[in-house]
Design a protein around this motif. Structure first.
Motif, PDB file in Angstrom:
ATOM      1  N   ALA A  34    -165.576 -21.710  20.906  1.00 16.68           N
ATOM      2  CA  ALA A  34    -165.282 -21.469  22.417  1.00 16.68           C
ATOM      3  C   ALA A  34    -163.894 -20.616  22.608  1.00 16.68           C
ATOM      4  CB  ALA A  34    -165.003 -22.836  22.912  1.00 16.68           C
ATOM      5  N   CYS A  36    -160.771 -20.186  25.493  1.00 14.17           N
ATOM      6  CA  CYS A  36    -160.123 -20.665  26.862  1.00 14.17           C
ATOM      7  C   CYS A  36    -158.972 -19.633  27.107  1.00 14.17           C
ATOM      8  CB  CYS A  36    -159.532 -21.958  26.774  1.00 14.17           C
ATOM      9  SG  CYS A  36    -158.280 -22.307  25.440  1.00 14.17           S
ATOM     10  N   ALA A  58    -163.150 -21.557  30.269  1.00 15.54           N
ATOM     11  CA  ALA A  58    -163.317 -22.128  28.977  1.00 15.54           C
ATOM     12  C   ALA A  58    -164.869 -21.500  28.787  1.00 15.54           C
ATOM     13  CB  ALA A  58    -163.125 -23.510  28.684  1.00 15.54           C
ATOM     14  N   LEU A  93    -155.704 -25.799  30.176  1.00 11.93           N
ATOM     15  CA  LEU A  93    -156.822 -25.328  29.336  1.00 11.93           C
ATOM     16  C   LEU A  93    -157.419 -26.534  28.445  1.00 11.93           C
ATOM     17  CD1 LEU A  93    -154.379 -22.607  27.680  1.00 11.93           C
ATOM     18  CD2 LEU A  93    -156.375 -22.463  29.303  1.00 11.93           C
ATOM     19  N   VAL A  97    -161.834 -27.012  28.528  1.00  8.39           N
ATOM     20  CA  VAL A  97    -162.361 -27.213  27.342  1.00  8.39           C
ATOM     21  C   VAL A  97    -163.116 -28.433  27.373  1.00  8.39           C
ATOM     22  CG1 VAL A  97    -162.376 -27.213  24.641  1.00  8.39           C
ATOM     23  CG2 VAL A  97    -160.586 -25.605  26.170  1.00  8.39           C
ATOM     24  N   LEU A 107    -162.122 -23.501  18.260  1.00  3.00           N
ATOM     25  CA  LEU A 107    -161.577 -22.921  19.499  1.00  3.00           C
ATOM     26  C   LEU A 107    -160.576 -21.732  19.200  1.00  3.00           C
ATOM     27  CD1 LEU A 107    -161.214 -23.350  22.764  1.00  3.00           C
ATOM     28  CD2 LEU A 107    -159.470 -24.937  22.105  1.00  3.00           C
ATOM     29  N   ALA A 211    -163.638 -15.700  28.016  1.00  4.17           N
ATOM     30  CA  ALA A 211    -162.804 -16.503  28.955  1.00  4.17           C
ATOM     31  C   ALA A 211    -161.890 -15.855  29.925  1.00  4.17           C
ATOM     32  CB  ALA A 211    -162.262 -17.435  27.924  1.00  4.17           C
TER      33      ALA A 211
END
Length: 225
Positions: A34, A36, A58, A93, A97, A107, A211
């Motif tokens: 992921a 962000c 995210a 943030l 997430v 991440l 993102a």
DNA sequence: GCGACAG
DNA sequence: ATCTTGTCGC
């Protein structure tokens, strides 16, 4: 939860620097990652202040393919101060997430890790709060120093702080400025560089690109009304 | 005291 | 962070 003033954040950063969580390595199969990102109103420069309108995003990916997006407006909790970025952006943030449909294996964060006055930059802090391994990616170091690697994709060179390798310059593309890759929560320099190399098709790794794009789209939509 | 300083 | 400008390459 997130500290709400500088003294409390500094205390938390000192605590984070003492922790030694088990190192993480990518498993076999598709990597679930992921990224962000937060952006602010266009045309406003300077460090800003508490209450600044922001848009956060995210995005969850399976290898290079985005599979879920979350965006939300929010407010910065403080102005930008080097070393205290978590005060400004941490809550926004981490909240985004947390809205993703599952927790990523790793991440990517737009901030430093161990390249920090107390060895606990935003990438380290977000990972600890969310219990997720993290990798930081920035345009430049905060305090660490080191020369650029040769202009070849995949080339790296170490960034040192007080004699420790805390980050690395990484050429994700030839012909453009290298990025700084920061080991964050449960990642070491080699793992952080490997993750970025695997997820970088263009200069910026795909989770952060996705993102950033999502956050800017939310900002543009808000400007139209 | 002064400058440097992720975003 | 964000903007502006200029340059290079396809």
């Amino acid at each position: 939860m997130w500290p709400t003033d500088a003294d409390a954040l500094v205390d938390r950063q000192r605590e984070l620097a003492t922790l030694t969580p088990a190192p993480w390595r990518p498993g076999v199969g598709a990597l679930v990652s992921a990224g962000c990102w937060a952006c602010f109103r266009r045309g406003v420069s300077g460090p800003g202040r508490a209450g600044d309108l922001a848009w956060g995003a995210a995005v969850l990916l399976e290898e290079l393919r985005p599979v879920a997006r979350r965006v939300a407006p929010g407010a910065a909790r403080a102005g930008y101060v080097p070393g205290l970025l978590a005060l400004r952006l941490g809550p926004l943030l981490s909240g985004l997430v947390g809205l993703l449909p599952r927790r990523p294996e790793v991440l990517l964060v737009d901030g430093t890790g161990r390249d920090h006055p107390r060895r606990a930059g935003l990438a380290v802090h977000l990972g600890a709060e969310l219990d997720v391994p993290t990798v930081g990616v920035t345009h430049r170091p905060l305090l660490a120093e080191g020369g650029w690697p040769p202009d070849v994709r995949g080339a790296t060179s170490p960034l040192l702080l007080d004699g420790d390798v805390v980050a690395a310059w990484v050429r994700t593309r030839a012909g453009t400025r290298p990025l700084v890759v920061h080991p964050g929560w449960r990642t070491d320099p080699d793992t952080a560089v490997a993750v970025v190399g695997r997820l970088a098709v263009r200069r910026t790794p795909e989770p952060l690109r996705a993102a950033r794009q999502a956050a800017r789209e939310a900002r543009a939509a808000a400007s139209l009304g």
